[in-house]
Write an enzyme that holds these catalytic residues in place. Structure first.
Site, PDB file in Angstrom:
ATOM      1  N   MET A   1      -8.836   8.622  -0.957  1.00  0.00           N
ATOM      2  CA  MET A   1      -9.766   8.962   0.133  1.00  0.00           C
ATOM      3  C   MET A   1     -10.253  10.396  -0.030  1.00  0.00           C
ATOM      4  SD  MET A   1      -7.770   7.378   3.379  1.00  0.00           S
ATOM      5  CE  MET A   1      -6.873   5.837   3.275  1.00  0.00           C
TER       6      MET A   1
ATOM      7  N   ASP B   1      -7.238  -6.127   3.312  1.00  0.00           N
ATOM      8  CA  ASP B   1      -6.568  -4.826   3.397  1.00  0.00           C
ATOM      9  C   ASP B   1      -6.693  -4.276   4.810  1.00  0.00           C
ATOM     10  OD1 ASP B   1      -5.570  -2.281   2.965  1.00  0.00           O
ATOM     11  OD2 ASP B   1      -7.175  -1.617   1.618  1.00  0.00           O
TER      12      ASP B   1
ATOM     13  N   HIS C   1      -8.038   1.729  -4.763  1.00  0.00           N
ATOM     14  CA  HIS C   1      -9.082   1.474  -3.760  1.00  0.00           C
ATOM     15  C   HIS C   1      -9.728   2.811  -3.424  1.00  0.00           C
ATOM     16  CE1 HIS C   1      -9.813   0.230   0.739  1.00  0.00           C
ATOM     17  NE2 HIS C   1     -10.948   0.371   0.077  1.00  0.00           N
TER      18      HIS C   1
ATOM     19  N   SER D   1       0.846  -1.191   0.000  1.00  0.00           N
ATOM     20  CA  SER D   1       0.000   0.000   0.000  1.00  0.00           C
ATOM     21  C   SER D   1       0.883   1.243   0.000  1.00  0.00           C
ATOM     22  CB  SER D   1      -0.905   0.016   1.228  1.00  0.00           C
ATOM     23  OG  SER D   1      -1.554   1.266   1.285  1.00  0.00           O
TER      24      SER D   1
ATOM     25  N   ASP E   1      -4.484   4.089  -2.305  1.00  0.00           N
ATOM     26  CA  ASP E   1      -5.656   4.423  -1.498  1.00  0.00           C
ATOM     27  C   ASP E   1      -6.148   5.830  -1.788  1.00  0.00           C
ATOM     28  OD1 ASP E   1      -6.201   2.104   0.208  1.00  0.00           O
ATOM     29  OD2 ASP E   1      -4.166   2.430   0.937  1.00  0.00           O
TER      30      ASP E   1
ATOM     31  N   MET F   1     -12.249  -5.422   3.934  1.00  0.00           N
ATOM     32  CA  MET F   1     -11.468  -4.533   4.811  1.00  0.00           C
ATOM     33  C   MET F   1     -11.274  -5.220   6.155  1.00  0.00           C
ATOM     34  SD  MET F   1     -10.878  -1.316   3.354  1.00  0.00           S
ATOM     35  CE  MET F   1      -9.912  -1.018   4.760  1.00  0.00           C
TER      36      MET F   1
ATOM     37  N   MET G   1     -12.038   5.003  -1.497  1.00  0.00           N
ATOM     38  CA  MET G   1     -12.837   5.211  -0.287  1.00  0.00           C
ATOM     39  C   MET G   1     -13.472   6.588  -0.402  1.00  0.00           C
ATOM     40  SD  MET G   1      -9.984   3.544   2.148  1.00  0.00           S
ATOM     41  CE  MET G   1      -8.807   3.696   0.811  1.00  0.00           C
TER      42      MET G   1
HETATM   43  C1  DX5 Z   1      -6.764   1.777   4.944  1.00  0.00           C
HETATM   44  C2  DX5 Z   1      -6.186   1.474   3.593  1.00  0.00           C
HETATM   45  C3  DX5 Z   1      -5.097   0.493   3.572  1.00  0.00           C
HETATM   46  C4  DX5 Z   1      -3.863   0.847   4.375  1.00  0.00           C
HETATM   47  C5  DX5 Z   1      -3.266  -0.430   4.870  1.00  0.00           C
HETATM   48  O1  DX5 Z   1      -7.897   2.549   4.792  1.00  0.00           O
HETATM   49  O2  DX5 Z   1      -7.202   0.986   2.738  1.00  0.00           O
HETATM   50  O3  DX5 Z   1      -4.737   0.142   2.243  1.00  0.00           O
HETATM   51  O4  DX5 Z   1      -2.911   1.563   3.660  1.00  0.00           O
HETATM   52  O5  DX5 Z   1      -2.160  -0.125   5.671  1.00  0.00           O
HETATM   53  P1  DX5 Z   1      -1.580  -1.155   6.738  1.00  0.00           P
HETATM   54  O6  DX5 Z   1      -1.092  -2.339   5.982  1.00  0.00           O
HETATM   55  O7  DX5 Z   1      -0.506  -0.375   7.396  1.00  0.00           O
HETATM   56  O8  DX5 Z   1      -2.712  -1.518   7.668  1.00  0.00           O
HETATM   57 ZN    ZN Z   2      -6.706   0.183   0.730  1.00  0.00          ZN
END
Ligand code: DX5
Ligand code: ZN
Length: 230
Positions: A38, A185, A76, A9, A36, A151, A78
């Site tokens: 967001m 994830d 991804h 990630s 990611d 998730m 969000m």
């Molecule tokens: C959280 C993200 C993840 C995050 C995972 O909302 O979707 O992809 O980067 O990070 P780690 O592996 O550190 O939990």
């Molecule tokens: Zn993610």
């Protein structure tokens, strides 16, 4: 048997050196780069129009990273209105476009169609509080998604603790869909990969455990081995 895909990630990378971080991960054996997206919220979900309390990257960043790498960019989203992102992400060079089922209750059919038209691979994600049954229609439909992302933390930030209770969802999915890409994830790393792989996950997102390691290649290869041996 579904192939293992290890997806560091990039949220945990050094954003000021994104191209070299991406290259470093591919050199370390990554299959995909997890991006990611967001849309930020300062309040809790019901009081605002956004999806998570963090703001990360958008299509312009994907577009400029694409100029430096041929890697599969596993995006991804969000965000509250994924439909608005299909066109710009398609243009920017995203490879996978995974939207949240919570944000697409009324329009997922059209969404999946448009994602495919733009040449991206559609996936659906679900938050920890969302029942797995909510994604079945998207996998069973005429125009199905090609990946389900379970998730294993609340979306928003890297570095959170893995939620083992989410493995029930992974097991149910794997039993129903033997050849589906199932991604996990949040909180994945050497200490949690075993349960995730044996539950049936084959696409593994890992941020802090990979970027925080002194030897990321070893962490990536250990996770791949776990998936392959499960
Ligand atoms: C959280 C993200 C993840 C995050 C995972 O909302 O979707 O992809 O980067 O990070 P780690 O592996 O550190 O939990
Ligand atoms: Zn993610």
């Amino acid at each position: 048997m579904v192939a293992a895909k290890i997806a560091p990630s990039m949220l945990s990378s050094d954003f000021s050196n994104l191209a070299s971080e991406a290259e470093r991960m591919i050199r370390c054996g990554a299959d995909w780069l997890h991006m990611d997206i967001m849309d930020y919220c300062t309040f809790i979900f019901i009081f605002c129009r956004h999806f998570v309390p963090n703001l990360t990257i958008g299509a312009p960043v994907i577009e400029s990273l694409r100029k430096h790498t041929k890697a599969y960019l596993d995006c991804h989203l969000m965000v509250t209105n994924p439909m608005d992102y299909v066109e710009p992400f398609g243009k920017a060079g995203a490879s996978g476009f995974t939207f949240h089922v919570e944000a697409s209750k009324d329009n997922w059919q059209e969404l999946v169609q448009r994602i495919k038209l733009k040449g991206m691979r559609p996936g659906v994600a679900l938050k920890p509080g969302t029942p797995i049954e909510d994604v079945y229609p998207l996998v069973d439909g005429e125009n199905p998604v090609e990946m389900v992302l379970v998730m294993t933390v609340e979306p928003g930030f890297g570095g959170q603790k893995f939620m083992p209770e989410m493995m029930e969802k992974v097991r149910a999915l794997r039993e129903k869909y033997p050849s589906l890409d199932i991604e996990v994830d949040g909180g994945l790393g050497p200490s949690t990969i075993g349960v995730a792989a044996s539950a049936g996950a084959n696409c593994i997102v890992a941020g802090s455990s990979v970027f925080g390691a002194s030897e990321p290649a070893q962490v990536i290869s250990l996770m791949r081995k776990s998936v392959e041996e499960a």
